[in-house]
Design a protein around this motif. Structure first.
Motif, PDB file in Angstrom:
ATOM      1  N   GLN A  84       0.820  -1.210   0.000  1.00  9.87           N
ATOM      2  CA  GLN A  84       0.000   0.000   0.000  1.00  9.87           C
ATOM      3  C   GLN A  84       0.861   1.270   0.000  1.00  9.87           C
ATOM      4  OE1 GLN A  84      -2.239  -1.671   3.475  1.00  9.87           O
ATOM      5  NE2 GLN A  84      -4.015  -0.807   2.423  1.00  9.87           N
ATOM      6  N   THR A  85       2.050   1.168   0.551  1.00 10.97           N
ATOM      7  CA  THR A  85       2.957   2.313   0.586  1.00 10.97           C
ATOM      8  C   THR A  85       3.767   2.433  -0.692  1.00 10.97           C
ATOM      9  OG1 THR A  85       3.166   1.974   2.988  1.00 10.97           O
ATOM     10  CG2 THR A  85       4.801   3.403   1.934  1.00 10.97           C
ATOM     11  N   LEU A  86       4.112   1.310  -1.299  1.00  9.38           N
ATOM     12  CA  LEU A  86       4.920   1.294  -2.514  1.00  9.38           C
ATOM     13  C   LEU A  86       4.138   1.707  -3.755  1.00  9.38           C
ATOM     14  CD1 LEU A  86       7.475   0.357  -4.164  1.00  9.38           C
ATOM     15  CD2 LEU A  86       6.384  -1.909  -4.226  1.00  9.38           C
ATOM     16  N   GLU A  87       2.923   1.192  -3.894  1.00  6.62           N
ATOM     17  CA  GLU A  87       2.185   1.324  -5.145  1.00  6.62           C
ATOM     18  C   GLU A  87       1.929   2.767  -5.587  1.00  6.62           C
ATOM     19  OE1 GLU A  87       0.275   0.429  -8.709  1.00  6.62           O
ATOM     20  OE2 GLU A  87       1.716  -0.649  -7.457  1.00  6.62           O
ATOM     21  N   PRO A  88       1.645   3.723  -4.679  1.00  8.50           N
ATOM     22  CA  PRO A  88       1.422   5.097  -5.164  1.00  8.50           C
ATOM     23  C   PRO A  88       2.571   5.645  -6.001  1.00  8.50           C
ATOM     24  CG  PRO A  88       0.621   4.882  -2.933  1.00  8.50           C
ATOM     25  CD  PRO A  88       1.322   3.592  -3.239  1.00  8.50           C
ATOM     26  N   LEU A  89       3.818   5.387  -5.603  1.00 15.68           N
ATOM     27  CA  LEU A  89       4.945   5.877  -6.398  1.00 15.68           C
ATOM     28  C   LEU A  89       5.011   5.175  -7.745  1.00 15.68           C
ATOM     29  CD1 LEU A  89       7.508   7.573  -6.716  1.00 15.68           C
ATOM     30  CD2 LEU A  89       8.781   5.666  -5.685  1.00 15.68           C
ATOM     31  N   LEU A  90       4.873   3.859  -7.745  1.00 16.76           N
ATOM     32  CA  LEU A  90       4.936   3.121  -9.012  1.00 16.76           C
ATOM     33  C   LEU A  90       3.797   3.518  -9.943  1.00 16.76           C
ATOM     34  CD1 LEU A  90       5.891  -0.511  -7.869  1.00 16.76           C
ATOM     35  CD2 LEU A  90       7.380   1.446  -8.365  1.00 16.76           C
ATOM     36  N   ALA A  91       2.612   3.706  -9.378  1.00 12.77           N
ATOM     37  CA  ALA A  91       1.452   4.053 -10.204  1.00 12.77           C
ATOM     38  C   ALA A  91       1.577   5.455 -10.789  1.00 12.77           C
ATOM     39  CB  ALA A  91       0.171   3.943  -9.373  1.00 12.77           C
ATOM     40  N   GLN A  95       6.698   8.738   1.639  1.00 14.19           N
ATOM     41  CA  GLN A  95       6.010   7.675   2.374  1.00 14.19           C
ATOM     42  C   GLN A  95       6.845   6.399   2.396  1.00 14.19           C
ATOM     43  OE1 GLN A  95       2.257   7.380   0.322  1.00 14.19           O
ATOM     44  NE2 GLN A  95       1.355   9.108   1.420  1.00 14.19           N
ATOM     45  N   ILE A  96       7.519   6.117   1.304  1.00 18.24           N
ATOM     46  CA  ILE A  96       8.378   4.929   1.237  1.00 18.24           C
ATOM     47  C   ILE A  96       9.603   5.099   2.119  1.00 18.24           C
ATOM     48  CG2 ILE A  96       9.885   3.583  -0.300  1.00 18.24           C
ATOM     49  CD1 ILE A  96       7.855   4.113  -2.540  1.00 18.24           C
ATOM     50  N   GLU A  97      10.212   6.265   2.057  1.00 20.92           N
ATOM     51  CA  GLU A  97      11.428   6.500   2.822  1.00 20.92           C
ATOM     52  C   GLU A  97      11.169   6.527   4.324  1.00 20.92           C
ATOM     53  OE1 GLU A  97      12.635  10.072   0.822  1.00 20.92           O
ATOM     54  OE2 GLU A  97      14.104   8.974  -0.386  1.00 20.92           O
ATOM     55  N   GLU A  98       9.943   6.791   4.712  1.00 20.78           N
ATOM     56  CA  GLU A  98       9.587   6.764   6.135  1.00 20.78           C
ATOM     57  C   GLU A  98       9.364   5.342   6.651  1.00 20.78           C
ATOM     58  OE1 GLU A  98       6.195   9.276   6.410  1.00 20.78           O
ATOM     59  OE2 GLU A  98       7.336  11.139   6.089  1.00 20.78           O
ATOM     60  N   MET A  99       9.480   4.355   5.760  1.00 23.55           N
ATOM     61  CA  MET A  99       9.293   2.958   6.131  1.00 23.55           C
ATOM     62  C   MET A  99      10.531   2.168   5.691  1.00 23.55           C
ATOM     63  SD  MET A  99       6.101   0.443   5.162  1.00 23.55           S
ATOM     64  CE  MET A  99       4.916   1.555   5.907  1.00 23.55           C
ATOM     65  N   PRO A 100      11.597   2.182   6.474  1.00 26.39           N
ATOM     66  CA  PRO A 100      12.846   1.512   6.087  1.00 26.39           C
ATOM     67  C   PRO A 100      12.692   0.020   5.812  1.00 26.39           C
ATOM     68  CG  PRO A 100      13.204   2.968   7.964  1.00 26.39           C
ATOM     69  CD  PRO A 100      11.727   2.887   7.762  1.00 26.39           C
ATOM     70  N   SER A 101      11.741  -0.635   6.476  1.00 26.70           N
ATOM     71  CA  SER A 101      11.559  -2.069   6.276  1.00 26.70           C
ATOM     72  C   SER A 101      11.124  -2.392   4.854  1.00 26.70           C
ATOM     73  CB  SER A 101      10.531  -2.619   7.264  1.00 26.70           C
ATOM     74  OG  SER A 101       9.258  -2.005   7.073  1.00 26.70           O
ATOM     75  N   LEU A 102      10.530  -1.419   4.155  1.00 30.18           N
ATOM     76  CA  LEU A 102      10.038  -1.661   2.798  1.00 30.18           C
ATOM     77  C   LEU A 102      11.194  -1.906   1.832  1.00 30.18           C
ATOM     78  CD1 LEU A 102       7.208   0.321   1.031  1.00 30.18           C
ATOM     79  CD2 LEU A 102       9.279  -0.302  -0.193  1.00 30.18           C
ATOM     80  N   THR A 103      12.169  -1.013   1.832  1.00 33.16           N
ATOM     81  CA  THR A 103      13.263  -1.159   0.870  1.00 33.16           C
ATOM     82  C   THR A 103      14.132  -2.370   1.170  1.00 33.16           C
ATOM     83  OG1 THR A 103      14.567   0.399   2.181  1.00 33.16           O
ATOM     84  CG2 THR A 103      13.346   1.281   0.298  1.00 33.16           C
ATOM     85  N   SER A 104      14.120  -2.852   2.407  1.00 34.97           N
ATOM     86  CA  SER A 104      14.939  -4.013   2.758  1.00 34.97           C
ATOM     87  C   SER A 104      14.409  -5.306   2.148  1.00 34.97           C
ATOM     88  CB  SER A 104      15.022  -4.165   4.286  1.00 34.97           C
ATOM     89  OG  SER A 104      13.755  -4.486   4.839  1.00 34.97           O
TER      90      SER A 104
END
Length: 460
Positions: free
Chosen positions: A309-316, A356-365
């Motif tokens: 849900q946090t990743l998709e806005p940037l990709l879209a 929003q992505i950068e505020e969630m470090p676990s996402l990029t890992s």
């Protein structure tokens, strides 16, 4: 010169990403989808009938190879090796897959067989019509293939990764690669023994394969009309459609795959409820993830849904911007920005999604290698100040992706403020179809829907 030896059938599974993924984001979003579905579901392994067919065939091969009394003929050993060789297992898988396909497409109209989803059905039907009585050859080489590159694109190839992830075997089809594998095979035998149709097919197919292994003669072929009618009938009764197979095997597959647990289980719960209450109003991927997150009780599993849900806005939004950039052969950056603004976006749209992505470090890992590099590149270009810089950055990123494929970019900055398109243009997006927050990537939800619809015993 004969050109046929150099030509193969078109295969969109192998080449399609070059034409439908110009930003190279498949490697990004697929990682998050696979994390949720634990590598059990993907674009080519999502059919419960094929899952079950592969399981049955491997069970037959394993049981015969484990039986000390079974010894392949000398001619067979000379061609493919002893019964523990990879080549013999591959030959068995290809032969059984072809046998199944011919049995299904040649079924009488009143047999209740559904051919949709059967790999190689059109090729088998064409051979039946042209040859009347096609020949099957027991070999791991292409002479025995019904499909082009069958070891990779047939049932066993497409479902190999999920079966390895579940622990049934390793890359060389070693069924005893770890102690826990025995428990999986015990459960498999209980499934087969507990279903009259599967038990009958197992008995017929095992007897046929045993006779073939022991009586094989060098490069011998078997005419389709010479196959036991009882074996063909057993395939048709046990595996007539995904709905029937799903009704017979749902509990087994949910237990073995673990798709009723964690994040996948939460999504499954929402889909099952929606199928009962509002079957004619399917949920969007975005709605499904939102409801699944509310239903998921495990924080670690819930985070997997939140990542998407946090990743998709940037990709879209990046996808929308690129779509605007190549909707006309020649545009100014100002014209593209005007379209961007008309759709309710501005220079803060990409930076906000990136933050929003950068505020969630676990996402990029979650990502590694190419996927991580591409996401970091997207985050970097999104943080540039102006719309013009964001657009140029996106087109430079696109060119880098295409260059890695040995292809020309679809769109590129020609002069200071002009964008030139080298490929086919696309329709100009409208506000109605591209509302704020619209998702474009699927995270394997359509494939999951198809799989669980089979489990449910209904049409997807």
């Amino acid at each position: 010169m004969q050109l046929n030896q150099f030509l193969t059938e078109y295969d969109d599974e192998l080449s399609g990403d070059s034409y439908i993924d110009p930003l190279g984001v498949l490697v990004i979003w697929s990682a998050f989808g696979q994390q949720i579905f634990r590598n059990r579901v993907n674009s080519i392994s999502n059919d419960v009938r094929n899952y079950t067919l592969n399981l049955l065939h491997h069970t037959l091969i394993r049981d015969l190879c484990d039986d000390d009394a079974v010894q392949p003929s000398k001619a067979l050993v000379e061609e493919v090796g002893d019964k523990h060789s990879l080549a013999l297992r591959q030959a068995s898988l290809v032969y059984l897959e072809n046998l199944f396909t011919y049995a299904m497409v040649a079924a009488p109209a009143n047999a209740g067989v559904e051919s949709l989803g059967i790999l190689g059905a059109s090729k088998a039907r064409a051979r039946l019509e042209a040859q009347g009585n096609p020949q099957l050859q027991f070999t791991h080489k292409k002479a025995g293939y019904l499909l082009v590159r069958q070891l990779g694109l047939g049932v066993s190839g497409r479902y190999k990764t999920p079966f390895m992830e579940m622990g049934f075997f390793n890359a060389t089809y070693n069924y005893h690669h770890k102690p826990d594998a025995a428990k999986l095979w015990d459960k498999t035998h209980l499934l087969i023994q507990g279903c009259e149709r599967l038990a009958a097919l197992y008995k017929e197919a095992k007897a046929h394969l045993l006779e073939l292994l022991q009586g094989y003669r060098r490069k011998s072929r078997i005419a389709f009309d010479d196959l036991p009618a009882s074996l063909l009938d057993a395939y048709r009764k046990a595996l007539p459609s995904p709905r029937q197979v799903g009704a017979d095997t749902r509990d087994f597959w949910l237990d073995i795959t673990g798709l009723d647990q964690g994040a996948a289980g939460a999504l499954l719960s929402v889909l099952d409820e929606q199928a009962q209450q509002s079957p004619d109003l399917p949920l969007s991927v975005q709605q499904l993830f939102a409801l699944g997150q509310q239903r998921c009780g495990d924080p670690a599993e819930q985070q997997k849904l939140l990542h998407v849900q946090t990743l998709e806005p940037l990709l879209a939004e990046a996808d929308l911007l690129f779509t605007l950039a190549h909707h006309a052969k020649n545009q100014s950056i100002a014209e593209i920005e005007a379209h961007w603004q008309a759709l309710g976006r501005d220079a803060d749209t990409l930076p906000t999604a990136a933050n929003q992505i950068e505020e969630m470090p676990s996402l990029t890992s979650v990502l590694a290698g190419t996927g991580q590099k591409r996401l970091m590149h997207l985050l970097k270009l999104a943080r540039t100040g102006s719309f013009a810089e964001q657009l140029r950055g996106l087109l430079e990123y696109h060119a880098l992706v295409m260059r890695g494929r040995g292809q020309l970019p679809w769109a590129q900055a020609q002069d200071f403020d002009r964008i030139k398109v080298n490929a086919r243009t696309t329709t100009l997006p409208t506000a109605e179809k591209w509302s704020a927050g619209r998702w474009v990537n699927t995270y394997y939800i359509p494939q999951f829907r198809n799989l669980v619809a089979g489990y449910r015993g209904v049409q997807p």
